[in-house]
Design a protein around this motif. Structure first.
Motif, PDB file in Angstrom:
ATOM      1  N   CYS A  34       0.868  -1.169   0.000  1.00  0.00           N
ATOM      2  CA  CYS A  34       0.000   0.000   0.000  1.00  0.00           C
ATOM      3  C   CYS A  34       0.912   1.228   0.000  1.00  0.00           C
ATOM      4  N   ASP A  35       1.333   1.640  -1.187  1.00  0.00           N
ATOM      5  CA  ASP A  35       2.224   2.788  -1.311  1.00  0.00           C
ATOM      6  C   ASP A  35       1.955   3.507  -2.628  1.00  0.00           C
ATOM      7  N   LEU A  36       2.713   4.574  -2.886  1.00  0.00           N
ATOM      8  CA  LEU A  36       2.491   5.365  -4.097  1.00  0.00           C
ATOM      9  C   LEU A  36       2.747   4.569  -5.369  1.00  0.00           C
ATOM     10  N   ARG A  37       3.693   3.674  -5.332  1.00  0.00           N
ATOM     11  CA  ARG A  37       3.980   2.852  -6.514  1.00  0.00           C
ATOM     12  C   ARG A  37       2.762   2.004  -6.874  1.00  0.00           C
ATOM     13  N   ALA A  38       2.168   1.385  -5.860  1.00  0.00           N
ATOM     14  CA  ALA A  38       0.972   0.565  -6.096  1.00  0.00           C
ATOM     15  C   ALA A  38      -0.201   1.439  -6.542  1.00  0.00           C
ATOM     16  N   LEU A  39      -0.310   2.636  -5.955  1.00  0.00           N
ATOM     17  CA  LEU A  39      -1.381   3.547  -6.343  1.00  0.00           C
ATOM     18  C   LEU A  39      -1.263   3.930  -7.811  1.00  0.00           C
ATOM     19  N   ALA A  40      -0.059   4.280  -8.238  1.00  0.00           N
ATOM     20  CA  ALA A  40       0.154   4.648  -9.644  1.00  0.00           C
ATOM     21  C   ALA A  40      -0.156   3.473 -10.563  1.00  0.00           C
ATOM     22  N   SER A  41       0.292   2.293 -10.177  1.00  0.00           N
ATOM     23  CA  SER A  41       0.051   1.103 -10.990  1.00  0.00           C
ATOM     24  C   SER A  41      -1.443   0.791 -11.087  1.00  0.00           C
ATOM     25  N   GLU A  42      -2.126   0.828  -9.942  1.00  0.00           N
ATOM     26  CA  GLU A  42      -3.568   0.550  -9.921  1.00  0.00           C
ATOM     27  C   GLU A  42      -4.360   1.554 -10.752  1.00  0.00           C
ATOM     28  N   ALA A  43      -3.932   2.827 -10.714  1.00  0.00           N
ATOM     29  CA  ALA A  43      -4.665   3.877 -11.429  1.00  0.00           C
ATOM     30  C   ALA A  43      -4.245   3.993 -12.883  1.00  0.00           C
ATOM     31  N   GLY A  44      -3.123   3.386 -13.238  1.00  0.00           N
ATOM     32  CA  GLY A  44      -2.650   3.458 -14.618  1.00  0.00           C
ATOM     33  C   GLY A  44      -2.048   4.811 -14.976  1.00  0.00           C
ATOM     34  N   VAL A  45      -1.412   5.463 -13.998  1.00  0.00           N
ATOM     35  CA  VAL A  45      -0.747   6.747 -14.248  1.00  0.00           C
ATOM     36  C   VAL A  45       0.733   6.596 -13.902  1.00  0.00           C
ATOM     37  N   PRO A  46       1.575   7.453 -14.488  1.00  0.00           N
ATOM     38  CA  PRO A  46       2.995   7.364 -14.138  1.00  0.00           C
ATOM     39  C   PRO A  46       3.228   7.794 -12.693  1.00  0.00           C
ATOM     40  N   ARG A  47       4.119   7.099 -12.018  1.00  0.00           N
ATOM     41  CA  ARG A  47       4.430   7.401 -10.619  1.00  0.00           C
ATOM     42  C   ARG A  47       5.011   8.800 -10.469  1.00  0.00           C
ATOM     43  N   THR A  48       5.725   9.258 -11.468  1.00  0.00           N
ATOM     44  CA  THR A  48       6.343  10.581 -11.403  1.00  0.00           C
ATOM     45  C   THR A  48       5.310  11.698 -11.336  1.00  0.00           C
ATOM     46  N   ALA A  49       4.079  11.427 -11.729  1.00  0.00           N
ATOM     47  CA  ALA A  49       3.031  12.450 -11.694  1.00  0.00           C
ATOM     48  C   ALA A  49       2.630  12.806 -10.263  1.00  0.00           C
ATOM     49  N   PHE A  50       3.062  11.993  -9.289  1.00  0.00           N
ATOM     50  CA  PHE A  50       2.761  12.271  -7.892  1.00  0.00           C
ATOM     51  C   PHE A  50       3.798  13.178  -7.240  1.00  0.00           C
ATOM     52  N   HIS A  51       4.891  13.446  -7.920  1.00  0.00           N
ATOM     53  CA  HIS A  51       5.997  14.202  -7.335  1.00  0.00           C
ATOM     54  C   HIS A  51       6.165  15.545  -8.035  1.00  0.00           C
ATOM     55  N   ALA A  52       6.818  16.460  -7.338  1.00  0.00           N
ATOM     56  CA  ALA A  52       7.079  17.787  -7.907  1.00  0.00           C
ATOM     57  C   ALA A  52       7.972  17.648  -9.138  1.00  0.00           C
ATOM     58  N   GLU A  53       7.768  18.550 -10.067  1.00  0.00           N
ATOM     59  CA  GLU A  53       8.565  18.563 -11.289  1.00  0.00           C
ATOM     60  C   GLU A  53       9.347  19.858 -11.336  1.00  0.00           C
ATOM     61  N   LYS A  54      10.332  19.919 -12.228  1.00  0.00           N
ATOM     62  CA  LYS A  54      11.125  21.138 -12.374  1.00  0.00           C
ATOM     63  C   LYS A  54      10.822  21.795 -13.702  1.00  0.00           C
ATOM     64  N   ASN A  55      10.691  23.111 -13.651  1.00  0.00           N
ATOM     65  CA  ASN A  55      10.549  23.885 -14.874  1.00  0.00           C
ATOM     66  C   ASN A  55      11.916  23.977 -15.542  1.00  0.00           C
ATOM     67  N   ARG A  56      11.939  24.461 -16.747  1.00  0.00           N
ATOM     68  CA  ARG A  56      13.217  24.593 -17.465  1.00  0.00           C
ATOM     69  C   ARG A  56      14.183  25.522 -16.751  1.00  0.00           C
ATOM     70  N   ASP A  57      13.636  26.496 -16.030  1.00  0.00           N
ATOM     71  CA  ASP A  57      14.516  27.430 -15.323  1.00  0.00           C
ATOM     72  C   ASP A  57      14.967  26.890 -13.967  1.00  0.00           C
ATOM     73  N   GLY A  58      14.579  25.651 -13.631  1.00  0.00           N
ATOM     74  CA  GLY A  58      15.030  25.010 -12.398  1.00  0.00           C
ATOM     75  C   GLY A  58      14.083  25.181 -11.222  1.00  0.00           C
ATOM     76  N   THR A  59      13.060  25.983 -11.367  1.00  0.00           N
ATOM     77  CA  THR A  59      12.103  26.148 -10.273  1.00  0.00           C
ATOM     78  C   THR A  59      11.173  24.938 -10.210  1.00  0.00           C
ATOM     79  N   ALA A  60      10.705  24.672  -9.004  1.00  0.00           N
ATOM     80  CA  ALA A  60       9.835  23.504  -8.809  1.00  0.00           C
ATOM     81  C   ALA A  60       8.381  23.880  -9.029  1.00  0.00           C
ATOM     82  N   ARG A  61       7.637  22.925  -9.566  1.00  0.00           N
ATOM     83  CA  ARG A  61       6.189  23.086  -9.687  1.00  0.00           C
ATOM     84  C   ARG A  61       5.563  21.758  -9.257  1.00  0.00           C
ATOM     85  N   PRO A  62       4.388  21.816  -8.671  1.00  0.00           N
ATOM     86  CA  PRO A  62       3.780  20.568  -8.200  1.00  0.00           C
ATOM     87  C   PRO A  62       3.437  19.644  -9.367  1.00  0.00           C
ATOM     88  N   GLY A  63       3.545  18.340  -9.085  1.00  0.00           N
ATOM     89  CA  GLY A  63       3.138  17.356 -10.082  1.00  0.00           C
ATOM     90  C   GLY A  63       1.634  17.418 -10.261  1.00  0.00           C
TER      91      GLY A  63
END
Length: 144
Positions: A34-63
């Motif tokens: 029961c973790d994020l990996r299982a949640l992503a797999s069960e929902a059929g979405v990439p796991r990385t969509a649950f984590h913050a991403e970086k803009n091209r200028d290096g600033t963070a934006r929420p996933g």
């Protein structure tokens, strides 16, 4: 992750919430956690969509689904705090830890009882020790 339409994002969020509900109720795949990996797999979405991403200028934006990951973690923490763990492996580990604790306690109590009986036998003085056998030989003669 590239841009997705609002319709696709809404469908994905619905799938994530449904998967979250299943996992938090304990409906896990065999060997699953029961973790994020299982949640992503069960929902059929990439796991990385649950984590913050970086803009091209290096600033963070929420996933795109980071808020759902945080919601899932809050629900999971609440269940663990209440003693209702949806992960069967974690529950099994907890049961084994408790079994180990009880077994060690019993062994310690038995050891103390053996020491007490030895002291009692030594104090009485009428208990003798059996002769030790020579190494490699049986303590008794053969019946044949």
């Amino acid at each position: 992750m590239g841009r997705i339409s609002e319709d696709t994002q809404a469908r994905n969020e619905e799938a994530i919430r449904a998967a979250m509900d299943r996992l938090l109720r304990g409906n896990l795949s065999p060997g699953g956690k029961c973790d994020l990996r299982a949640l992503a797999s069960e929902a059929g979405v990439p796991r990385t969509a649950f984590h913050a991403e970086k803009n091209r200028d290096g600033t963070a934006r929420p996933g795109p689904y980071q808020h759902l990951a945080q919601e899932f973690e809050r629900h999971l923490s609440a269940l663990r705090g209440a003693g209702s763990v949806p992960d069967p492996r974690t529950a099994q580990i907890e049961k084994l830890k408790d079994f180990k604790r009880r077994a060690l306690s019993q062994i310690a109590a038995q050891h103390l009882e053996i020491e007490r009986l030895r002291e009692q036998a030594a104090a009485v003085g009428n208990v003798g020790r059996l002769p030790s056998g020579r190494s490699g030989t049986a303590p008794y003669r053969s019946c044949s």
